[in-house]
Design an enzyme around this catalytic site. Structure first.
Site, PDB file in Angstrom:
ATOM      1  N   CYS A   2       0.877  -1.160   0.000  1.00 50.37           N
ATOM      2  CA  CYS A   2       0.000   0.000   0.000  1.00 50.37           C
ATOM      3  C   CYS A   2       0.914   1.209   0.000  1.00 50.37           C
ATOM      4  O   CYS A   2       2.127   1.075   0.093  1.00 50.37           O
ATOM      5  CB  CYS A   2      -0.840   0.041   1.274  1.00 50.37           C
ATOM      6  N   GLY A  28      -1.394   0.896  -4.757  1.00 53.90           N
ATOM      7  CA  GLY A  28      -2.698   0.413  -4.314  1.00 53.90           C
ATOM      8  C   GLY A  28      -3.799   1.100  -5.082  1.00 53.90           C
ATOM      9  O   GLY A  28      -3.857   2.341  -5.089  1.00 53.90           O
ATOM     10  N   ASN A 101       1.224  -0.232   5.638  1.00 54.84           N
ATOM     11  CA  ASN A 101       1.682  -0.967   4.458  1.00 54.84           C
ATOM     12  C   ASN A 101       2.414  -2.211   4.962  1.00 54.84           C
ATOM     13  O   ASN A 101       3.366  -2.094   5.724  1.00 54.84           O
ATOM     14  CB  ASN A 101       2.637  -0.090   3.637  1.00 54.84           C
ATOM     15  N   GLY A 102       1.942  -3.377   4.522  1.00 58.49           N
ATOM     16  CA  GLY A 102       2.574  -4.619   4.948  1.00 58.49           C
ATOM     17  C   GLY A 102       1.522  -5.632   5.327  1.00 58.49           C
ATOM     18  O   GLY A 102       0.355  -5.501   4.949  1.00 58.49           O
ATOM     19  N   TYR A 258       9.415  -4.724  -9.086  1.00 58.59           N
ATOM     20  CA  TYR A 258       8.115  -4.327  -9.648  1.00 58.59           C
ATOM     21  C   TYR A 258       7.368  -3.245  -8.854  1.00 58.59           C
ATOM     22  O   TYR A 258       6.830  -2.311  -9.439  1.00 58.59           O
ATOM     23  CB  TYR A 258       7.214  -5.567  -9.764  1.00 58.59           C
ATOM     24  N   THR A 304       6.555  -1.615 -16.349  1.00 56.53           N
ATOM     25  CA  THR A 304       7.674  -1.720 -15.424  1.00 56.53           C
ATOM     26  C   THR A 304       8.947  -2.275 -16.048  1.00 56.53           C
ATOM     27  O   THR A 304      10.044  -1.901 -15.645  1.00 56.53           O
ATOM     28  CB  THR A 304       7.230  -2.546 -14.182  1.00 56.53           C
ATOM     29  N   ASP A 366      10.066  -8.998 -19.514  1.00 54.99           N
ATOM     30  CA  ASP A 366       9.195  -8.515 -18.438  1.00 54.99           C
ATOM     31  C   ASP A 366       9.976  -8.538 -17.131  1.00 54.99           C
ATOM     32  O   ASP A 366      10.972  -9.267 -17.014  1.00 54.99           O
ATOM     33  CB  ASP A 366       7.907  -9.349 -18.326  1.00 54.99           C
ATOM     34  N   ASP A 367       9.496  -7.747 -16.160  1.00 56.30           N
ATOM     35  CA  ASP A 367      10.205  -7.709 -14.869  1.00 56.30           C
ATOM     36  C   ASP A 367       9.984  -8.999 -14.090  1.00 56.30           C
ATOM     37  O   ASP A 367      10.840  -9.430 -13.324  1.00 56.30           O
ATOM     38  CB  ASP A 367       9.739  -6.512 -14.038  1.00 56.30           C
TER      39      ASP A 367
HETATM   40  O1  PRP Z   1       2.581 -12.958 -14.399  1.00 61.54           O
HETATM   41  P1  PRP Z   1       1.561 -11.942 -14.006  1.00 61.54           P
HETATM   42  O2  PRP Z   1       0.651 -12.475 -12.956  1.00 61.54           O
HETATM   43  O3  PRP Z   1       0.849 -11.366 -15.176  1.00 61.54           O
HETATM   44  O4  PRP Z   1       2.321 -10.750 -13.256  1.00 61.54           O
HETATM   45  C1  PRP Z   1       3.458 -10.109 -13.749  1.00 61.54           C
HETATM   46  C2  PRP Z   1       3.110  -8.913 -14.588  1.00 61.54           C
HETATM   47  O5  PRP Z   1       2.296  -7.998 -13.824  1.00 61.54           O
HETATM   48  C3  PRP Z   1       2.974  -6.761 -13.675  1.00 61.54           C
HETATM   49  O6  PRP Z   1       2.518  -5.806 -14.621  1.00 61.54           O
HETATM   50  P2  PRP Z   1       1.340  -4.759 -14.329  1.00 61.54           P
HETATM   51  O7  PRP Z   1       0.441  -4.717 -15.490  1.00 61.54           O
HETATM   52  O8  PRP Z   1       0.707  -5.045 -13.015  1.00 61.54           O
HETATM   53  O9  PRP Z   1       2.043  -3.342 -14.117  1.00 61.54           O
HETATM   54  P3  PRP Z   1       3.054  -2.464 -14.975  1.00 61.54           P
HETATM   55  O10 PRP Z   1       2.244  -1.689 -15.964  1.00 61.54           O
HETATM   56  O11 PRP Z   1       3.692  -1.596 -13.931  1.00 61.54           O
HETATM   57  O12 PRP Z   1       4.053  -3.341 -15.641  1.00 61.54           O
HETATM   58  C4  PRP Z   1       4.427  -7.077 -13.945  1.00 61.54           C
HETATM   59  O13 PRP Z   1       5.115  -5.931 -14.425  1.00 61.54           O
HETATM   60  C5  PRP Z   1       4.339  -8.142 -14.991  1.00 61.54           C
HETATM   61  O14 PRP Z   1       4.133  -7.569 -16.262  1.00 61.54           O
HETATM   62  N1  GLN Z   2      -0.646  -4.336   0.757  1.00 57.27           N
HETATM   63  C1  GLN Z   2      -0.664  -3.844   1.968  1.00 57.27           C
HETATM   64  O1  GLN Z   2       0.272  -3.228   2.436  1.00 57.27           O
HETATM   65  C2  GLN Z   2      -1.913  -4.162   2.730  1.00 57.27           C
HETATM   66  C3  GLN Z   2      -2.048  -3.575   4.112  1.00 57.27           C
HETATM   67  C4  GLN Z   2      -3.047  -4.354   4.959  1.00 57.27           C
HETATM   68  N2  GLN Z   2      -2.548  -5.685   5.241  1.00 57.27           N
HETATM   69  C5  GLN Z   2      -4.395  -4.417   4.255  1.00 57.27           C
HETATM   70  O2  GLN Z   2      -4.783  -5.445   3.748  1.00 57.27           O
HETATM   71  O3  GLN Z   2      -5.043  -3.403   4.178  1.00 57.27           O
HETATM   72 MG    MG Z   3       4.032  -5.359 -16.194  1.00 55.85          MG
END
Ligand code: PRP
Ligand code: GLN
Ligand code: MG
Length: 499
Positions: A2, A28, A101-102, A258, A304, A366-367
């Site tokens: 978050c 988030g 966050n966490g 990411y 990303t 991809d990342d």
């Molecule tokens: O294998 P998956 O479950 O698909 O997850 C991995 C993908 O999800 C994320 O992208 P995302 O679209 O969330 O965000 P970005 O636009 O920042 O890359 C990440 O960068 C990968 O592309």
């Molecule tokens: N991703 C998070 O940091 C989540 C914070 C908290 N555990 C919630 O679910 O709201």
């Molecule tokens: Mg992506």
């Protein structure tokens, strides 16, 4: 993950909290909230949706005050509705609001203790409400007078560290008194502090990522240390103290892969530079595995992976091309709730420029590959656009284990790599060749040049849980509660109650 932010300022803070939240929106997308304090009263607006949807102009006018905190939420516990949006509030002692966050790994035990011994009621499934009540109970236990001191905040945080397990970067506000923040003793989730000089005095801000401080005109002072607490009283005085017995900086490595924005600096490491280095080490690996590769062009999967992909291309001496265009009105896919929505959004979000694929051997970068939602569809899109061969490279190792520290990947079965070797994943996503970064290279890319970080939280790649309290029973229970299937059932159950 978050996003959290808090400001003790000299003038109205809500416009800046709002802008700060938009700079943290990538952490988030489910819910957002702002709490300010004005003339001894708390003003709180929170709700489900993106920042721009939650706050009306009228809300912003009502959020008066020179001190406040704010939160964007990506749930890892409970549901994603309004009731569990943050900040949470308790009225005693003093009136406290908190954003987290966490994820707490002992939330169930704490919840029981709070009910049976501390006589506190928790009204939601959120671990963050538990954390706030532990904090409030421990502060109450000090038998505080009307005069709240920084030392009392620090003793309270020390007690929170003794009781809570897991990951927590926290922002909080005590009504009429000040804003506090702290990080768990391992510093798993990030938090930074900054300051700026206004005409009437110094202002302080705390945020998950430096990009939010920078965007609001604050100068980055430093990261909050693992275990450390920071308190800025209403007069604008900054107090800090280490509140943990054995703090060991072990930030989550997935922040660099990411989660975080590239223009942030986390624990003194530029996320952007770490991603460039991930590209360098990934190219090295590609050349080891395929010294005589036939790649015509390197294409990132936006957003990303762009930074790493660029450096892969440079190091391979191959052209870099933007072969996919991202629809700027669609958010991040991975943090969307529910596989159906995630799946649908990939094709809405990315569309190919056919001429970059037609007749070519392309390397898609991809990342990460987590559920495989993106990679499977993207490989097919590359083929449909006429690619001769489609290779795929991931700038991080296979994600084989659930994350329990603030990333919602709770169910091992949902992770495409959990029961497959590289050749099987290659087949599952339909690529002609798949190459992964190794964990050693990833750590080298992030740490670089003997940076003093002692350890990284790498559990989703290695299965080693750094808090030492995560076993098979915990993971089984988490999966039962939070897999996509159970969440679907829970939300329909919620609807029934609401009706
Ligand atoms: O294998 P998956 O479950 O698909 O997850 C991995 C993908 O999800 C994320 O992208 P995302 O679209 O969330 O965000 P970005 O636009 O920042 O890359 C990440 O960068 C990968 O592309
Ligand atoms: N991703 C998070 O940091 C989540 C914070 C908290 N555990 C919630 O679910 O709201
Ligand atoms: Mg992506």
């Amino acid at each position: 993950m978050c996003g959290i932010i808090g400001i003790v300022g000299q003038e109205s803070v809500s416009p800046r909290l709002y802008d700060g939240l938009t700079l943290l929106q990538h952490r988030g997308q489910d819910a957002a909230g702002i709490a300010t304090c004005h003339e001894g009263r708390l003003i709180l607006r929170r709700g489900a949706g993106l920042v721009r949807d939650v706050f009306s102009t009228g809300d912003m006018q009502r959020l008066e005050g020179t001190m406040g905190i704010a939160h964007v939420r990506y749930p890892t516990a409970g549901t994603s509705g309004q009731a569990e949006s943050q900040p949470f509030y308790v009225n005693s002692p003093y009136g406290i609001v908190m954003g987290h966050n966490g994820n707490l790994t002992n939330a169930d035990v704490l919840k029981r203790e709070l009910f049976e011994s501390d006589l506190r009621h928790i009204n939601t499934q959120s671990d963050s409400e538990v954390l706030l009540n532990v904090f409030a109970h421990e502060l109450q236990d000090l038998k505080p007078s009307t005069n709240l001191t920084a030392d009392m905040i620090f003793s309270t945080v020390a007690a929170v560290h003794r009781r809570c397990r897991g990951a927590y970067a926290v922002i909080g506000m005590v009504v009429g008194r000040g804003v506090f923040a702290f990080r768990d003793p391992l510093g798993i989730r990030p938090a930074v502090i900054g300051h700026r000089q206004s005409e009437t005095g110094t202002e302080y801000a705390i945020a998950s990522e430096s990009v939010a401080l920078q965007g609001l005109g604050f100068n980055l002072l430093r990261d909050i240390a693992p275990g450390e607490a920071v308190y800025i009283d209403v007069e604008g005085n900054l107090h800090t103290e280490q509140c943990a017995q054995n703090p060991v900086l072990s930030p989550c490595i997935f922040e660099y892969v990411y989660l975080a924005r590239p223009d942030s600096i986390i624990d003194n490491i530029s996320v952007y530079k770490s991603r460039l280095r991930m590209g360098e080490t990934l190219a090295r690996r590609i050349l080891q595995e395929r010294p005589d590769h036939d790649i015509d062009v390197v294409i990132p999967i936006p957003d990303t992976s762009r930074t790493s992909a660029l450096e892969v291309a440079v190091n391979l001496g191959v052209k870099y091309r933007e072969g996919f265009i991202k629809n700027r009105y669609i958010g991040r896919t991975f943090i969307m709730p529910g596989q159906q929505l995630r799946k649908k959004s990939v094709r809405q979000k990315l569309s190919p420029i056919d001429l970059e694929f037609n007749g070519k051997t392309v390397l898609l970068v991809d990342d990460s590959i987590v559920r495989g939602t993106t990679s499977g569809q993207i490989v097919q899109m590359a083929r449909d656009a006429g690619a001769k061969k489609v290779y795929f490279a991931s700038a991080s190792p296979p994600v084989r284990h659930p994350n329990v520290y603030g990333i919602d990947m709770p169910a091992v079965e949902e992770l495409i790599a959990h029961d497959k070797d590289t050749a099987e994943i290659e087949k599952a996503i339909g690529a002609d060749w798949l190459v992964y970064q190794t964990i050693e290279d990833l750590i080298e890319a992030v740490r670089y040049d003997k940076h003093p970080i002692e350890d990284f939280e790498t559990s989703c790649f290695t299965g080693e849980y750094i808090t030492g309290d995560v076993d098979k029973n915990y993971l089984d229970a988490l999966e039962k509660l939070r897999s996509d299937n159970s969440k679907r059932q829970q939300s329909s159950a919620d609807d029934l109650i609401v009706l």
